[in-house]
Design a protein around this motif. Structure first.
Motif, PDB file in Angstrom:
ATOM      1  N   ARG A  79     111.351   1.608  36.068  1.00 16.97           N
ATOM      2  CA  ARG A  79     110.734   1.935  34.793  1.00 16.97           C
ATOM      3  C   ARG A  79     109.938   3.232  34.901  1.00 16.97           C
ATOM      4  O   ARG A  79     109.809   3.981  33.939  1.00 16.97           O
ATOM      5  CB  ARG A  79     109.822   0.780  34.358  1.00 16.97           C
ATOM      6  CG  ARG A  79     109.208   0.936  32.988  1.00 16.97           C
ATOM      7  CD  ARG A  79     108.366  -0.280  32.644  1.00 16.97           C
ATOM      8  NE  ARG A  79     107.802  -0.176  31.305  1.00 16.97           N
ATOM      9  CZ  ARG A  79     107.040  -1.116  30.745  1.00 16.97           C
ATOM     10  NH1 ARG A  79     106.776  -2.225  31.417  1.00 16.97           N
ATOM     11  NH2 ARG A  79     106.563  -0.949  29.524  1.00 16.97           N
ATOM     12  N   ASP A 104     114.184  -0.368  32.258  1.00 15.71           N
ATOM     13  CA  ASP A 104     113.028  -1.128  31.810  1.00 15.71           C
ATOM     14  C   ASP A 104     113.455  -2.578  31.594  1.00 15.71           C
ATOM     15  O   ASP A 104     114.135  -2.899  30.614  1.00 15.71           O
ATOM     16  CB  ASP A 104     112.491  -0.531  30.504  1.00 15.71           C
ATOM     17  CG  ASP A 104     111.227  -1.228  30.013  1.00 15.71           C
ATOM     18  OD1 ASP A 104     110.803  -2.218  30.657  1.00 15.71           O
ATOM     19  OD2 ASP A 104     110.673  -0.798  28.985  1.00 15.71           O
ATOM     20  N   SER A 107     113.128  -4.748  28.378  1.00 14.68           N
ATOM     21  CA  SER A 107     113.997  -4.475  27.238  1.00 14.68           C
ATOM     22  C   SER A 107     115.450  -4.773  27.605  1.00 14.68           C
ATOM     23  O   SER A 107     116.023  -4.123  28.481  1.00 14.68           O
ATOM     24  CB  SER A 107     113.870  -3.004  26.812  1.00 14.68           C
ATOM     25  OG  SER A 107     114.905  -2.644  25.919  1.00 14.68           O
ATOM     26  N   SER A 110     117.532  -1.751  27.178  1.00 12.84           N
ATOM     27  CA  SER A 110     117.469  -0.816  28.298  1.00 12.84           C
ATOM     28  C   SER A 110     118.382  -1.273  29.436  1.00 12.84           C
ATOM     29  O   SER A 110     119.056  -0.456  30.072  1.00 12.84           O
ATOM     30  CB  SER A 110     116.023  -0.705  28.815  1.00 12.84           C
ATOM     31  OG  SER A 110     115.959   0.111  29.964  1.00 12.84           O
ATOM     32  N   LYS A 113     121.903  -0.440  28.405  1.00 14.13           N
ATOM     33  CA  LYS A 113     122.127   1.000  28.464  1.00 14.13           C
ATOM     34  C   LYS A 113     122.316   1.458  29.903  1.00 14.13           C
ATOM     35  O   LYS A 113     123.207   2.262  30.208  1.00 14.13           O
ATOM     36  CB  LYS A 113     120.938   1.726  27.829  1.00 14.13           C
ATOM     37  CG  LYS A 113     121.094   3.243  27.812  1.00 14.13           C
ATOM     38  CD  LYS A 113     119.883   3.909  27.169  1.00 14.13           C
ATOM     39  CE  LYS A 113     120.011   5.425  27.190  1.00 14.13           C
ATOM     40  NZ  LYS A 113     118.826   6.091  26.590  1.00 14.13           N
TER      41      LYS A 113
END
Length: 338
Positions: A79, A104, A107, A110, A113
């Motif tokens: 992070r 992160d 999330s 995240s 992704k």
């Protein structure tokens, strides 16, 4: 004269009695040092790719450092900005094949992704080390509706591992490693508190249980992946790194208003009896490197040795229920399920 000798006798007794705790602590220190596991494998990792979550500091950094020193391509997923950690690893190992990527775990977006980027850019993934974790970040929930501690320690890594499974299969034989904790033995995990409900006042006892639940969930996840991926040449194991002298205790204590006590604990007890991050990383590195473990899966390790798991981890129905509930809570798509 008799009184004098009697006085000396009692004085000697008092000195011996007073020194026993000190002697005991010294013996404890020697036991801790000599029983600590140490990586003995000389394996070279040239051509291999490893991901270390939480690789900026602590045992995550030490793990990434050793993997890089063996020639691996190391991706530090954190992070925080991992540039400083990357540069230090390159300076020490002269291995420039080090990447840093933002991840992160609070999330799920995240996580998705990050996994999409890895799957789209990396040709292989030989070692996935789910190292990132927290003691507590308070009794709050993320935007995903998940308890923050549980999401960082369990739900995030659980989803991440699912999303990287195809790349691990492509690179087989490959390894998945979950960094758990002795606190897994001190838990009260149920389907109802897997995602710890909102509105409960925070206390040191409750915080410890939530942390323990997340670490038990790590073991259950590791075993679940081991069972479901064994036929693909992927091993999955968990470990307890030991009592490590890092900042995790002080960071966690601020949510309980116990920073001063935590600093005292770290500066005295952990300084004297805790492992260094380098020592704490040994079992993780052992699981990542050792040729002796190439076919070992679904096991739990302490100090580079196999260690019994908590009783709950042996209950197949309970573990399957936790697995299925975790699938629901991280919103796995049908095609992502194993």
């Amino acid at each position: 004269m008799i009184v004098y000798y009697t006085y000396l006798k009692y004085l000697a007794f008092a000195v011996v009695a007073a020194s026993l705790p000190v002697i005991g602590l010294i013996v404890l220190k020697f036991i801790q040092k000599f029983s600590a596991g140490k990586v003995k494998s000389l394996v070279c990792l040239s051509g291999k790719t490893a991901i270390v979550t939480g690789g900026c500091s602590g045992i995550g950094f030490e793990t990434a450092l050793v993997l890089a020193s063996r020639g691996a391509r190391v991706i530090i997923a954190d992070r925080k900005d991992a540039t400083k950690a990357k540069n230090k690893i390159i300076e020490i190992t002269h291995n420039t094949n080090i990447e840093t990527k933002h991840l992160d775990l609070t999330s799920l977006q995240s996580v998705r992704k990050f996994a999409k980027e890895i799957n789209g850019t990396e040709e292989r993934l030989d070692i996935l080390i789910n190292n990132a974790g927290v003691g507590t970040v308070g009794n709050k929930h993320t935007d995903d509706g998940l308890h923050s501690t549980m999401q960082i320690n369990h739900f995030g890594p659980f989803l991440l591992t699912h999303l990287l499974t195809d790349l691990l299969k492509k690179s087989a034989p490959s390894r998945i490693i979950f960094v758990s904790s002795v606190y897994a033995f001190c838990s009260n995990l149920t389907l109802d508190n897997l995602n710890y409900p909102q509105g409960h006042p925070l206390s040191l006892f409750r915080t410890s249980l939530i942390y323990g639940n997340s670490k038990l969930a790590n073991i259950i996840a590791a075993n679940g992946f081991a069972e479901r991926l064994k036929e693909y040449g992927i091993t999955s194991n968990s470990l307890h790194p030991g009592l490590i002298n890092t900042s995790i205790y002080v960071k966690s204590a601020k949510y309980l208003g116990l920073q001063s006590l935590a600093r005292l604990f770290r500066n005295i007890f952990l300084f004297a009896y805790g492992k260094t991050p380098e020592e704490g990383a040994q079992t993780t590195i052992h699981l990542a490197l050792s040729n002796k473990l190439k076919d070992v899966t679904g096991k739990h390790f302490w100090d580079c040795r196999m260690f019994p798991m908590p009783l709950s981890a042996w209950n197949k129905k309970f573990c399957d229920d936790i697995w299925e509930k975790s699938e629901q809570l991280v919103e796995l798509k049908p095609e992502e399920r194993l």
